[in-house]
Design an enzyme around this catalytic site. Sequence first.
Site, PDB file in Angstrom:
ATOM      1  N   SER A  67       0.800  -1.232   0.000  1.00  0.00           N
ATOM      2  CA  SER A  67       0.000   0.000   0.000  1.00  0.00           C
ATOM      3  C   SER A  67       0.830   1.277   0.000  1.00  0.00           C
ATOM      4  O   SER A  67       0.291   2.358  -0.259  1.00  0.00           O
ATOM      5  CB  SER A  67      -0.958   0.017   1.197  1.00  0.00           C
ATOM      6  OG  SER A  67      -2.030  -0.866   0.982  1.00  0.00           O
ATOM      7  N   LYS A  70       0.592   3.296  -3.100  1.00  0.00           N
ATOM      8  CA  LYS A  70      -0.567   4.151  -3.354  1.00  0.00           C
ATOM      9  C   LYS A  70      -0.198   5.635  -3.372  1.00  0.00           C
ATOM     10  O   LYS A  70      -0.789   6.418  -4.121  1.00  0.00           O
ATOM     11  CB  LYS A  70      -1.647   3.898  -2.286  1.00  0.00           C
ATOM     12  CG  LYS A  70      -2.232   2.497  -2.306  1.00  0.00           C
ATOM     13  CD  LYS A  70      -3.126   2.246  -1.092  1.00  0.00           C
ATOM     14  CE  LYS A  70      -3.702   0.838  -1.104  1.00  0.00           C
ATOM     15  NZ  LYS A  70      -4.507   0.555   0.095  1.00  0.00           N
ATOM     16  N   TYR A 195      -2.016  -3.416 -10.857  1.00  0.00           N
ATOM     17  CA  TYR A 195      -2.053  -3.081  -9.433  1.00  0.00           C
ATOM     18  C   TYR A 195      -1.207  -4.048  -8.603  1.00  0.00           C
ATOM     19  O   TYR A 195      -0.479  -3.630  -7.692  1.00  0.00           O
ATOM     20  CB  TYR A 195      -3.501  -3.080  -8.946  1.00  0.00           C
ATOM     21  CG  TYR A 195      -3.676  -2.649  -7.513  1.00  0.00           C
ATOM     22  CD1 TYR A 195      -3.502  -1.321  -7.143  1.00  0.00           C
ATOM     23  CD2 TYR A 195      -4.017  -3.567  -6.517  1.00  0.00           C
ATOM     24  CE1 TYR A 195      -3.663  -0.917  -5.822  1.00  0.00           C
ATOM     25  CE2 TYR A 195      -4.180  -3.173  -5.198  1.00  0.00           C
ATOM     26  CZ  TYR A 195      -3.996  -1.848  -4.860  1.00  0.00           C
ATOM     27  OH  TYR A 195      -4.153  -1.455  -3.550  1.00  0.00           O
ATOM     28  N   TYR A 247      -3.927   3.329   7.548  1.00  0.00           N
ATOM     29  CA  TYR A 247      -5.212   2.623   7.566  1.00  0.00           C
ATOM     30  C   TYR A 247      -6.148   3.284   8.580  1.00  0.00           C
ATOM     31  O   TYR A 247      -6.141   4.496   8.737  1.00  0.00           O
ATOM     32  CB  TYR A 247      -5.007   1.121   7.863  1.00  0.00           C
ATOM     33  CG  TYR A 247      -4.088   0.429   6.884  1.00  0.00           C
ATOM     34  CD1 TYR A 247      -4.287   0.557   5.508  1.00  0.00           C
ATOM     35  CD2 TYR A 247      -3.028  -0.359   7.307  1.00  0.00           C
ATOM     36  CE1 TYR A 247      -3.463  -0.078   4.594  1.00  0.00           C
ATOM     37  CE2 TYR A 247      -2.188  -1.000   6.410  1.00  0.00           C
ATOM     38  CZ  TYR A 247      -2.416  -0.856   5.053  1.00  0.00           C
ATOM     39  OH  TYR A 247      -1.589  -1.476   4.159  1.00  0.00           O
ATOM     40  N   VAL A 265       1.107  -3.818   4.013  1.00  0.00           N
ATOM     41  CA  VAL A 265       0.951  -5.066   4.762  1.00  0.00           C
ATOM     42  C   VAL A 265       2.161  -5.989   4.667  1.00  0.00           C
ATOM     43  O   VAL A 265       2.188  -7.042   5.300  1.00  0.00           O
ATOM     44  CB  VAL A 265      -0.324  -5.828   4.338  1.00  0.00           C
ATOM     45  CG1 VAL A 265      -1.562  -5.052   4.703  1.00  0.00           C
ATOM     46  CG2 VAL A 265      -0.287  -6.181   2.863  1.00  0.00           C
TER      47      VAL A 265
END
Length: 313
Positions: A67, A70, A195, A247, A265
């Site tokens: 992540s 992102k 992705y 998160y 993660v």
Amino acid sequence: MVSQCRSNKELQQLVDEAKEYTKQGKVADYIPALKKAKPDDLSVAISYPDGKGFCAGDVNDKLTLQSISKVLTLAMALMDKGEDYVFSYVGKEPTGDPFNSIAKLETNRPSKPLNPMINAGALTVTHMISGKSVDERFERILRFVRGMAQNPDIGFNEEVARSEYETSDLNRSLSYFLRQQDVIHEKIEDLIELYTKQCAIEMDCKDLARIGCVFAMNGKDVLTDKQIIPEDIARICKTFMVTCGMYNASGEFAINVGIPAKSGVSGGIMGSVPGKCGIGIYGAALDEKGNSIAGIKLLEMMAKKYSLSMFNI
């Protein structure tokens, strides 16, 4: 006043203290390839804009961005499409829901992801990366990452990418829902391939700290005097890191640590202390929210010792 780390030994003392917390977490198991990580490893690097840096722990260990990527694709999409376009399809608000939740997509009107740091928003953003094929778009992402890290050898972990691709049913569900809502307009399997490769980009914590330092310096690589990301886009990315980067533990993290940061993660955390330095951390054992449990503790210690919080007067 922000102080600087003075030695690898000084940093190692903090790592040794934080490492005890790895026993309270566990590695991600919903992506089979990530289960192979060593839960008791912990490493950290600090990168200063003058090129100096310090590191400690298992610094040769590689992590996949997951992540953390992102933030990078958000910067690219904003450069490719512009702010008005990007935020017509994805929102700017934090959410208390898990990062992979579909609930808000079904209840919000218009039905668009709340922010770019949850999976639905990140898929929407990755969809915006320009290019004629998955390979061309991914190569653009890789070049961007390599440039920020000043490391042309950065690649991606094919085993992790394949493992994620084969277990991406929830992300496929999010993508199909978004396509039905006219948010996504491409073949879903192409998007999932791009992705999962993006998430599997691999580096060590020193590379991660250098990327964090570019964001910390408002998108500029001070050593080369190159503006890699426009200042306003770097500001937007750092703001999302503060409000949504950890998160649904982002609020607590802002209070306890107080720096823009993004976790993944795999156990990675990228921190950007505005105007000061970048921080890269890798500790695969996660807490219940999906953040590196020892990594967060280490950042808390560093923030206190070096007065890193952006909210300090």
